[in-house]
Design a protein around this motif. Sequence first.
Motif: not given
Ligand code: 5PR
Length: 379
Positions: A46, A173, A207, A209, A219, A265, A290-291, A293
């Motif tokens: 993103v 991912r 979770r 996403l 994705y 993470y 990455p939270a 992004a």
């Molecule tokens: N937002 C995005 C993402 O790719 C991740 C997260 C949040 C766009 C994980 O890769 O919270 O981990 C996340």
Amino acid sequence: MRTRHAEIAGAGFAGLTAATALAQRGWSVRVHEKAAELRTEGAGIVLWNNSLQVLDDIGATHDLMSRSMTPPAYETRMNNVIRSQERLDGIRWRTLTRPHLFSTLLFAAREAGVEVVPNSTVAAATADGEVTLASGETVTADLVIGADGVGSRVRDSLGIPLERQRSRDGITRFLVPRRKAELQALEPDTEWDNVIDFWNLDPRVLRVLYTPANEEELYIALMAPADDSAGSRVPIDLELWTSVFPQLAPVLEDAARTPGKYYGYQTTRVDSWVRGKVALVGDSAHAMCPALAQGAGCAMQNAWTLAVAATEATDADALPAALSRWEELERPFTDRCQDRSQWYADTREMANGGQFSGDVVETALYNPTDPRRHEVQPA
Ligand code: 5PR
Ligand code: FAD
């Protein structure tokens, strides 16, 4: 002035952005990439205003827009109950695949005259601009950039102290086909063009996403705690994931057939981004959770402002001070983004939805190309 020369370690998003912005400002630029092939790992991404402004400036937006999208809303669910549907009005953002962002940046770099050398590993750098390659060859430059990722050898060879913190969760991912009709058949009332962040915290933290990257590609990121061996396994445990997210079965089946890697993470903070004529940018300087992004966004934003700051230094003696000034101006934004991303990762607060407001979107809204951006101090 004679042509100035930059040597860059790493052809990732940071290295290619810095290279392009420098070459467009008259520098001769060589990028060393340790991998044999020029490509990116990973799935989707993103991008927010901060990096989109940089892509505008380097002339890459047109290519990028053709295979990216802005989903109608950013939706968050807990146990499949909608917590928020954020329209993100007033925030510029795009979703896309990482391969597409990479090829866009590589094309821009080559157009600008950057030399990108695969199979070339940087082993070390010195503060006065000497670079040693793994081949043993030594080269010198007016500016050296360590854009060589979280395990940066440029950073470590300079002895820059760092602190690394690991969070309890991590993520795998995938890029898979959209399968919109199949998803619609399973859950007709869902807007399957939305980003949908499906959280389950109880009885088990799992979770998904869900992020459409364009009309054909999806994705999906599957998050589980590192100590959940079934949840963090790759290939994914299809039975486990479909039992929790039955409405995602068609795309989870594709994910189960796709190779992937579970990434825990982590956050890396360094003492300084600069040593003399060497600057660190991207994950080598500020790897983040990455939270929000923003890992790649901050990388591109800081790579671009670095190129501008280095160009503004009128002679070689002025460069180290210009780089230090760049760090002083740009670092607070990145530090806050990194802190917020780590806080969300550690607390799992994103499960409550409604996160894209207030201070949290500071980096998303930032315009690194606005020369007056530092006149107003952010909250
Ligand atoms: N937002 C995005 C993402 O790719 C991740 C997260 C949040 C766009 C994980 O890769 O919270 O981990 C996340
Ligand atoms: P990197 O992308 O790590 O690029 C560094 C480059 O330097 C690499 O090409 C590497 O091969 C090269 N290199 C390393 N050492 C040397 C050396 N000594 N000499 C020469 N070259 C060297 N964020 C998202 O928002 N969405 C995602 O889907 C996502 N997926 C990710 C997947 C992976 C595998 C990783 C590691 C990170 C991911 N992130 C993702 C985070 C985000 O990609 C990073 O914040 C961003 O890519 C940082 O860019 P960078 O250019 O600083 O570093």
